[in-house]
Design an enzyme around this catalytic site. Structure first.
Site, PDB file in Angstrom:
ATOM      1  N   LYS A  83       0.859  -1.188   0.000  1.00 12.37           N
ATOM      2  CA  LYS A  83       0.000   0.000   0.000  1.00 12.37           C
ATOM      3  C   LYS A  83       0.896   1.239   0.000  1.00 12.37           C
ATOM      4  O   LYS A  83       1.789   1.381   0.856  1.00 12.37           O
ATOM      5  CB  LYS A  83      -0.849  -0.014   1.280  1.00 12.37           C
ATOM      6  CG  LYS A  83      -2.340   0.026   1.022  1.00 12.37           C
ATOM      7  CD  LYS A  83      -3.092  -0.152   2.319  1.00 12.37           C
ATOM      8  CE  LYS A  83      -4.505   0.381   2.161  1.00 12.37           C
ATOM      9  NZ  LYS A  83      -5.273   0.241   3.403  1.00 12.37           N
TER      10      LYS A  83
HETATM   11  O1  G3P Z   1      -9.117   0.783   4.030  1.00 17.52           O
HETATM   12  C1  G3P Z   1      -8.850   2.033   4.523  1.00 17.52           C
HETATM   13  C2  G3P Z   1      -9.560   2.171   5.801  1.00 17.52           C
HETATM   14  O2  G3P Z   1      -8.942   1.411   6.758  1.00 17.52           O
HETATM   15  C3  G3P Z   1      -9.729   3.561   6.286  1.00 17.52           C
HETATM   16  O3  G3P Z   1     -10.889   3.523   7.007  1.00 17.52           O
HETATM   17  O4  G3P Z   1     -12.505   4.180   8.675  1.00 17.52           O
HETATM   18  O5  G3P Z   1     -10.118   4.907   8.892  1.00 17.52           O
HETATM   19  O6  G3P Z   1     -11.591   5.892   7.143  1.00 17.52           O
HETATM   20  P1  G3P Z   1     -11.287   4.703   7.986  1.00 17.52           P
END
Ligand code: G3P
Length: 216
Positions: A83
């Site tokens: 990533k």
């Molecule tokens: O896949 C990316 C994810 O982990 C981000 O999620 O909820 O931190 O915006 P969030």
């Protein structure tokens, strides 16, 4: 649509994998840090449970540092996907890594232009973060629709991972649009299983069965 689990929690990964519905796992530095364990050990354990793409993120911000980290991480397991954040250095790193056959996931993508550049550089996956767009009053899912359409228009191989998913309707909308992958937190996966009519149906069947057997 493939479903990835968006977590570094081994218990959740093991459980979801046993349901037969998980095609891969995505992590990020926040999710890894939450587990309070040694990074490499966690990644190796995830790879031993799920036989599918496992995204792990680089920390370096310069392209040389990203490439070095990526080459090292890619050695952990054949399923590792690197990533890389959507920056100019990130694009440079993706270009080099894709030519070396290292799979990449361009992350923190918030616009169609960023997604076009990720695909041009050769990213294996691109991760539009829909929940974080919704959080600031934008329509996250319309970004996904645009990226899927653009990739179709030009036959890009890059696969769209709908990320930053917050609720089950995000998953349905991602599937309706035709995104390749949706990466879901464990709590969302649990909610996807549930429907009140299923629970009521089971209760009724059992009650009728007990009556039929003269048990109540
Ligand atoms: O896949 C990316 C994810 O982990 C981000 O999620 O909820 O931190 O915006 P969030």
């Amino acid at each position: 649509m493939k479903i990835f689990l968006d977590t570094a929690n081994i218990e959740h990964i093991r459980e979801a994998n046993s349901w037969g519905v998980i095609d891969g796992v995505t992590t990020n530095p926040t999710l890894i840090a939450r587990e309070g364990r040694e990074f490499r050990e966690v990644v190796e354990e995830i790879c031993s449970i799920v036989d599918g793409p496992i995204s792990v993120e680089v920390i370096a911000l310069d392209h040389e540092g990203m490439i070095n980290e990526a080459r090292d991480l890619a050695k952990i397991h054949r399923n590792i996907v690197i990533k890389i954040p959507m920056t100019v250095d990130g694009l440079k790193a993706v270009k080099v890594l894709s030519r070396e056959g290292v799979k990449t996931n361009m992350t923190l993508v918030f616009s169609p232009n960023q997604a076009i550049l990720a695909a041009k550089a050769g990213a294996t996956y691109v991760s539009p973060f829909i929940g974080r767009l919704d959080d600031i009053g934008h329509e996250g899912m319309s970004l996904v629709a645009k990226v899927v359409k653009i990739y179709q228009n030009y036959g890009f191989d890059t696969q769209v991972i709908v990320a930053s998913v917050r609720h089950p309707m995000h998953v349905v909308e991602a599937a309706m649009i035709g995104a390749h992958v949706c990466t879901v937190p464990y709590a969302v996966l649990e909610k996807m299983v549930k429907h009140p009519l299923t629970d009521i149906g089971i209760e009724r069947f059992l009650a009728d069965w007990r009556r039929y057997r003269g048990e109540g």
